[in-house]
Scaffold this active site. Sequence first.
Site, PDB file in Angstrom:
ATOM      1  CG  HIS A  66      -1.787   0.877   1.329  1.00 42.03           C
ATOM      2  ND1 HIS A  66      -3.216   1.004   0.841  1.00 42.03           N
ATOM      3  CD2 HIS A  66      -1.496   2.526   1.721  1.00 42.03           C
ATOM      4  CE1 HIS A  66      -3.699   2.395   1.277  1.00 42.03           C
ATOM      5  NE2 HIS A  66      -2.797   3.037   1.763  1.00 42.03           N
ATOM      6  CD  GLU A  67       1.630   3.523   3.743  1.00 44.30           C
ATOM      7  OE1 GLU A  67       1.568   4.649   3.223  1.00 44.30           O
ATOM      8  OE2 GLU A  67       0.412   3.521   4.285  1.00 44.30           O
ATOM      9  CG  HIS A  92       0.229   6.266  -0.664  1.00 42.22           C
ATOM     10  ND1 HIS A  92      -0.819   6.915  -1.256  1.00 42.22           N
ATOM     11  CD2 HIS A  92      -0.250   5.674   0.427  1.00 42.22           C
ATOM     12  CE1 HIS A  92      -1.850   6.859  -0.597  1.00 42.22           C
ATOM     13  NE2 HIS A  92      -1.573   6.045   0.452  1.00 42.22           N
TER      14      HIS A  92
HETATM   15 ZN    ZN Z   1      -2.942   5.321   2.042  1.00 42.23          ZN
END
Ligand code: ZN
Length: 673
Positions: free
Chosen positions: A464-465, A468
């Site tokens: 997830h990170e 980003h």
């Molecule tokens: Zn997030």
Amino acid sequence: MTNPLLTDWNTPFGLPPFGAISDDDFAPAVDAALALSRANIAAIADDPDAPDFANTIAALEQADAPLNRVLGAFYSLAGADSNPARDALQRDFAPLLSAYSSEISENKALFARIEALWTARDTLDLTAEQQRVLMLTRRGFVRSGALLDGDAAARLRAVKSRLSVLGTQFVQNLLADERDWVMPLGPDDLGGLPDFVLATARAAGAEKGADGPVVTLSRSLIVPFLQFSDRRDLRQKAYLAWGARGANGGATDNRAIAAETLALRQERAALLGYDSFADFKLETEMAGNPAAVRDLLMQVWNPAKAAAEADAAVLADMLQGDGHTGPLEPWDWRYYSEKRRRALHDLDEAELKPYLQLDRMIAAAFACANRLFGLDFTAIDGPVYHPDVRIWEVTRNGAHVAVFIGDYFARGSKRSGAWCSAMRSQKRLGGDTRPHVINVCNFAKPEAGRPALLSYDDARTLFHEFGHALHQMLSDVTYESISGTSVARDFVELPSQLYEHWLSVPAVLSEFATHADTGAAMPADLLQRMLGAANYDMGFQTVEYVASALVDLGFHNGPAPADPMQRQAEILTEIGMPRAIGMRHATPHFAHVFAGDGYSSGYYSYMWSEVMDADAFAAFEEAGDPFDPATAAKLEKTVLSSGGSVDAAALYTAFRGRMPGVDALLKGRGLAA
Ligand SMILES: [Zn+2]
């Protein structure tokens, strides 16, 4: 001695020279940089030349460059490796920075120049990106009240200031209610509780000065207690106390605060010329308006409710089988659902764990980025603020793309959670600047000499990170204010949640999930059970979430309710809330909505993003290959490189050929008919 924060940084790629910076350097550096920022703003506002894009908007984009450089280094430290001095600096900087930002938004001379450019925008021969930056800059001023004068301006200021007092009070009341309630557990009260819940309950007891285990209202303790405790009476007592946070009467009751907050938000929206606070809030979002949000939530609500009702019937049978009479209650759901989960998807975390090594999962995230976008990652030495921090240079076809920094292990000096930030953002104005992007997580650090092992949830967090981070690293825009993740709130989780899908691609796990001791690949049946368990009880989870999102929207979409609790009850009746499921956050403790403005009439955005990530990943599935090169190239071109340079709905439509639909989400959650 010169302050190292204010000199050129002769380090690899210009990373902050952490070894040379002392905590005492930050306050004078922020003072000096803020003075420079103020001088830059004054020079723009008082420029004797007529306004043009370069001397006003582009100049504003660069006004804070020295300040941003100092703060980029400071906030990385303050979040990931704090100490009392850094905590104190953070408290000192907050009012300084908020005063500076108010000065700018209230600067009439500055706004007059922006307004003049806005009025003349069609004659200025601006690029599409310049038009967008001008629109966003002006909109930011207008939304903070730049078009108001006299009484209206004064009233807006008073409303905003009262709202911030109410937000703080709401959180403090909630913390007080959570702190004050404990339920001691005697020797006969422990039935069903596994060792890890007992250990947490004992630690909570020790912290509260009790001489045995206790249940508190902390989510990380009460949820497992409700899942495992055999004692229906204690589950009921704990559940009711949890649901009553902020509604216990007396000085910590949040219900009047909620009502006043909603009324003031409505007044704020009206002062600024909007029909409702939801219209005001959603103007800057991809969803755009309340009707679009409601439409999406209801498309998910109906199938989720049907699934939850089918599950409720199974759980009610289990309840009766245990000799209880009467209907399934909210304090029964997690308990019977956990029993059912163990029967359906027995998944032993201990069996799983040796297969998910941190280094192998980092390698998997990098390998997916290589196959999708051609990125290469090379470990490099550079200045770090803590010995656990690792640095990679990111390149494509040999050309520099970014610096990626990973800070993965938990420690006392790090705040909880996981996040991605850019110490330096991508931009081209004032010289081609490539980003420095950092991922911070809180994974357990292993004993010396042992590999770090993750849970499946941890591995998802890592992906997830990293999603980003890709949004920052692949950014390709001219202006910093629209770089990377500077996009609408209901769009910013698309790249991160989308990237999680590659972790669940079986080919990725079978290559990278290898046993820490034997090196063997994860057995196929364990892999299937792990992926199956991730989607269990989605009817319940979706219902408790969507109900909260619909109440949040209902509160802000139209006149403010005089009695929010009554309005909440009406909304739940309207949508037919199943009786055995509570809202994920009921009004008196709905901090997302009442602690501040962040997620007010924005709680829907988690679901909005999930609809999009499922729909976006389906594009790869439709192409027949999770690494389909043409789809990956399109994703980079439309979404990952564009930042906020184009409206989010237009970016998504450019990628997918249409707006997102809910089918892929319903299928992924097992809710499709
Ligand atoms: Zn997030």
